[in-house]
Enzyme design. Sequence first.
Site, PDB file in Angstrom:
ATOM      1  N   ALA A 113      43.153  49.983  16.145  1.00 38.07           N
ATOM      2  CA  ALA A 113      43.071  49.401  17.494  1.00 38.07           C
ATOM      3  C   ALA A 113      42.760  50.524  18.474  1.00 38.07           C
ATOM      4  CB  ALA A 113      44.381  48.717  17.877  1.00 38.07           C
ATOM      5  N   GLU A 126      49.562  27.488 -21.898  1.00 34.65           N
ATOM      6  CA  GLU A 126      49.426  27.016 -23.274  1.00 34.65           C
ATOM      7  C   GLU A 126      49.506  25.497 -23.352  1.00 34.65           C
ATOM      8  OE1 GLU A 126      51.829  30.931 -23.576  1.00 34.65           O
ATOM      9  OE2 GLU A 126      51.447  29.350 -22.112  1.00 34.65           O
ATOM     10  N   ASP A 144      51.146  39.978  18.424  1.00 33.95           N
ATOM     11  CA  ASP A 144      49.953  39.222  18.028  1.00 33.95           C
ATOM     12  C   ASP A 144      50.211  37.756  17.732  1.00 33.95           C
ATOM     13  OD1 ASP A 144      48.693  41.660  18.219  1.00 33.95           O
ATOM     14  OD2 ASP A 144      48.663  42.040  16.060  1.00 33.95           O
ATOM     15  N   GLU A 200      50.430  43.204   5.931  1.00 33.74           N
ATOM     16  CA  GLU A 200      49.401  43.297   6.958  1.00 33.74           C
ATOM     17  C   GLU A 200      49.995  43.805   8.269  1.00 33.74           C
ATOM     18  OE1 GLU A 200      46.376  40.277   7.298  1.00 33.74           O
ATOM     19  OE2 GLU A 200      47.110  39.255   5.506  1.00 33.74           O
ATOM     20  N   ALA A 249      43.292  52.564  22.102  1.00 33.06           N
ATOM     21  CA  ALA A 249      44.526  53.029  22.735  1.00 33.06           C
ATOM     22  C   ALA A 249      45.186  51.920  23.542  1.00 33.06           C
ATOM     23  CB  ALA A 249      44.228  54.229  23.629  1.00 33.06           C
TER      24      ALA A 249
END
Length: 331
Positions: free
Chosen positions: A160, A50, A198, A261, A162
Amino acid sequence: MDHALRLARRGLGNVWPNPAVGCVLVRPDEGGGGVVGRGWTQPGGRPHAERMALDAAGAAAQGATAYVTLEPCAHQGRAGPCSDALIAAGVSRVVTALTDPDPRTAGQGHAKLRAAGVEVVEGVRAAEAAALQRGFLKRVTEGLPMVTLKLAASLDGRIATAAGESQWITGAVARRHVHLLRLQHDAIMVGGGTARADRPALNVRGLGPVRQPVRIVVSDRPVMGLPPEDADHGPLWQISGGMHAALSGLADRGLTRILCEGGGVLAAQLLADGLVDELVLYSAGIVLGADARPAIGPLGLTSLADAPRFTLQRAFRLGPDLCQHWARPAP
């Protein structure tokens, strides 16, 4: 109001713990469609929508109608209440989508406006605004952030092989879209196993300078090797314990929208606990087979009636892949 909702969306992931609000000031006697000012909540939550719209309109705000996606605040913060600012500017009519459940406002903004002689119309595009504000509303009313579960999977629901190979199941267009999804959330969350295996960056890339989301790792053991906080990486928080209590703690710290994720174990835990509000599935035209790693770990279901259920909101192509956006139905 549709214009105000589009403006509000610009603040998603960028304004926590505040809500992402949009405001449009209109005067039919003006040219250019009548819009004399517009604004949305700025990074970090200030200034409010506003205030931005009033500053843009200047004297033209006198006699205007304000379309606001959430009830103007009534409490004193770092700036004065937006309801007072609208009154002082001489706005004659305020149209809102939602009442603010924050007890510091909770109808008092509407009441202030009416007491000052301003016409107030409520509930315009309420469903759309509630979907947009799901994170803020859940934090205020339930003490929990909204959780979006993101999955990038093969046609048979695998993330993914195996052997653990996962780069890349989906194509470049889908991966770029993930960064837009990250941009619209306050934080990105993964489990400790994913973080160790990762070493993910968990940041927004390719969209210019942005306010990077908080990075959250769920683990009982310390996780080393992730990038430190800097201009390209948000703060790194580690949490542990039961997910409901952990998420409640994150809400206490101001988070409203979390993108998960993580791997199948964390996904299953969130689903089993009923903590997933929205699910975004990026599906690729590839089949990996039963020996590949599933997108979601065991849920221990013995009856279909106990399975988590979601309602499809939209589906669209991203290059060769398909993106589906699902939402958990309201109780």
